[in-house]
Write an enzyme that holds these catalytic residues in place. Structure first.
Site, PDB file in Angstrom:
ATOM      1  N   HIS A  33       0.724  -1.296  -0.043  1.00 54.74           N
ATOM      2  CA  HIS A  33       0.054   0.054   0.048  1.00 54.74           C
ATOM      3  C   HIS A  33       0.945   1.153   0.078  1.00 54.74           C
ATOM      4  CE1 HIS A  33      -4.090   1.886   0.496  1.00 54.74           C
ATOM      5  NE2 HIS A  33      -3.398   2.762   1.225  1.00 54.74           N
ATOM      6  N   ASP A  35       0.325   5.454  -1.109  1.00 56.19           N
ATOM      7  CA  ASP A  35      -0.656   6.558  -1.573  1.00 56.19           C
ATOM      8  C   ASP A  35      -0.234   7.706  -2.359  1.00 56.19           C
ATOM      9  OD1 ASP A  35      -3.469   6.040  -0.279  1.00 56.19           O
ATOM     10  OD2 ASP A  35      -2.542   5.706   1.244  1.00 56.19           O
ATOM     11  N   GLU A 138      -9.017   1.672  -2.520  1.00 56.12           N
ATOM     12  CA  GLU A 138      -9.218   1.779  -1.008  1.00 56.12           C
ATOM     13  C   GLU A 138     -10.385   2.315  -0.481  1.00 56.12           C
ATOM     14  OE1 GLU A 138      -6.297   3.000   2.948  1.00 56.12           O
ATOM     15  OE2 GLU A 138      -6.188   4.015   0.866  1.00 56.12           O
ATOM     16  N   HIS A 165     -13.071   2.100   4.036  1.00 55.67           N
ATOM     17  CA  HIS A 165     -12.219   3.037   4.339  1.00 55.67           C
ATOM     18  C   HIS A 165     -12.558   3.317   5.896  1.00 55.67           C
ATOM     19  CE1 HIS A 165      -9.466   6.677   4.628  1.00 55.67           C
ATOM     20  NE2 HIS A 165      -8.288   5.619   4.361  1.00 55.67           N
ATOM     21  N   HIS A 206      -8.518  -1.568   7.219  1.00 61.18           N
ATOM     22  CA  HIS A 206      -9.373  -0.693   7.627  1.00 61.18           C
ATOM     23  C   HIS A 206     -11.056  -1.217   7.821  1.00 61.18           C
ATOM     24  CE1 HIS A 206      -7.773   3.340   6.841  1.00 61.18           C
ATOM     25  NE2 HIS A 206      -7.334   2.619   5.786  1.00 61.18           N
ATOM     26  N   HIS A 227      -2.370  -2.925   4.653  1.00 59.72           N
ATOM     27  CA  HIS A 227      -1.659  -2.485   5.500  1.00 59.72           C
ATOM     28  C   HIS A 227      -2.190  -2.118   6.904  1.00 59.72           C
ATOM     29  CE1 HIS A 227      -4.738   0.265   3.809  1.00 59.72           C
ATOM     30  NE2 HIS A 227      -4.349   1.280   4.632  1.00 59.72           N
ATOM     31  N   ASP A 335       2.153   2.096   3.854  1.00 60.62           N
ATOM     32  CA  ASP A 335       1.388   3.352   3.783  1.00 60.62           C
ATOM     33  C   ASP A 335       2.044   4.647   3.657  1.00 60.62           C
ATOM     34  OD1 ASP A 335      -1.066   4.274   3.791  1.00 60.62           O
ATOM     35  OD2 ASP A 335      -1.509   4.438   5.947  1.00 60.62           O
TER      36      ASP A 335
END
Length: 407
Positions: A33, A35, A138, A165, A206, A227, A335
């Protein structure tokens, strides 16, 4: 309680780092993961000339190609995340824009980034010395309660979807929201089955613990936690309880430890709770980023310094996850560029050798590290592809709607 690494001279540390880099050259990191796509949206509205990831962007982003190379990253799941306050068509459109920027990155940097849809693609990229690039959506709000939209994301190359999420959606409970569905609804279970049929990994980071358990019950394919770390080591709802980690052996899935300090260090969890309570006590929402709120927050941090996670903090989670789930079911999902703070020694994507050196110090074998970094994730991809072929041979795409299944 953090493990204390064996103390020795600088030469011993240098030797372990050199050994870590040798291992990563043979068995690079599959990171679950990152971003960067959202960071590109937030910082420069996808203007790739203004943030050229072929250059060193230290101080601006956690991620760029030189530091991915230095970190020994061989495959990256790029998160095509959109926040859960985007809903309906807006969420779908933003997800498509995220997919678009990943594709533009691949077109722009073909010598370094290789598009990957399958386990074979990942292995081919490694053989070519390129970083296999996969996509993960995500948040299930990205499909706007439509299995057709889910299939379209799969057709565009999205290889996992995180079921929620930070907020619940209409068919699944999030770890950080008040329970509503009690896990997955009937439509949520149909989403999982359709992901199995499409070859899209079910990502349980999540989601609430009951959603994890329901998804494991519903899924014919291995799941991933792209993650998430161990709840027994740090009691945060974003982490994975031991009973769920134990089920990964039968499921075949992999839990990829994250580095976010407030998920891995109990003192950071407690500090965050206190900082949020301080904001609320002064009339601010705990996510408020206005200048007045930030000034209050800065004063709190000056009076109460933020606890610092370290490489050892993350290794404590990996030790526990290996013990409970088994070495065949652990991985890494940093992450990066999705968190404001990172552990000391894992400051950006160049830091993975520091983690591998720490694991060597804890007597992880090269065979175990190879599973952690590369082999487990590739196997999960391959197993999910086999399930998809089987599912496609025996049933057509689902036309179910949330209205039909959930009323």
């Amino acid at each position: 309680m953090e493990h204390s690494s064996t103390t020795d001279d600088g030469q011993g540390r240098d030797d372990r780092l050199a050994r870590a880099r040798e291992i990563l050259a043979a068995h690079p990191v599959v990171d679950g993961h990152n971003d960067l796509p959202w960071a590109l949206r937030a910082n420069v509205r996808y203007d790739l000339d203004r943030l050229d990831v072929a250059t060193d962007l230290t101080g601006r982003l956690h991620t760029d190609i030189p530091r991915l190379r230095a970190g020994g990253v061989g495959a990256q799941f790029w998160s095509v995340y959109v926040p859960s306050d985007l809903a309906g068509d807006g969420a779908v459109t933003a997800t498509l824009e995220q997919i678009d920027v990943v594709r533009r990155l691949l077109e722009r940097y073909p010598a370094d980034l290789a598009p990957a849809l399958t386990a074979d693609d990942m292995e081919a990229a490694r053989a070519q010395g390129r970083i296999a690039s996969l996509m993960g959506a995500e948040g299930g709000h990205s499909i706007d309660n439509s299995l057709g939209t889910l299939r379209s994301l799969a057709a565009l190359g999205v290889r996992y979807m995180t079921l929620t999420h930070n907020d619940n959606n209409d068919w699944a409970d999030s770890a950080t929201d008040e329970p509503r569905a009690g896990g997955l609804t009937a439509f949520g279970r149909e989403v999982v089955r359709e992901m199995n049929r499409c070859g899209m990994l079910v990502d349980l980071s999540h989601v609430a613990a009951e959603t994890m358990r329901d998804a494991l019950d519903a899924s014919a394919a291995p799941v991933v936690f792209s993650h998430s770390s161990a709840r027994a080591v740090c009691d945060h709802p974003r982490n994975v309880p031991d009973d769920v980690l134990e089920r990964l052996a039968d499921n075949g899935g992999v839990a990829m430890a994250t580095f976010v300090p407030k998920f891995v260090l109990q003192a950071a969890v407690d500090w965050t709770v206190a900082a949020d309570e301080n904001l609320r006590a002064h009339g601010f929402h705990h996510l408020d980023t206005t200048p007045a709120a930030m000034e209050l927050h800065a004063a709190f941090e000056q009076a109460h310094p933020r606890p610092i996670a370290t490489v050892a903090t993350v290794a404590d989670h990996l030790d526990h996850m290996r013990e409970v789930a088994g070495v065949d079911h652990v991985g890494i999902g940093g992450d990066y560029d999705g968190t404001a703070f990172t552990p000391a020694g894992l400051d950006d994507v160049a830091g993975y050798p520091n983690l591998i050196a720490e694991l060597l110090d804890r007597n992880w074998s090269e065979a175990d590290i190879a599973k952690l970094t590369w082999q487990n994730a590739v196997r999960v991809m391959r197993d999910a592809e086999a399930v998809a072929r089987e599912e496609q041979s025996r049933r057509a795409p689902s036309n179910a709607t949330i209205e039909e299944l959930d009323g």
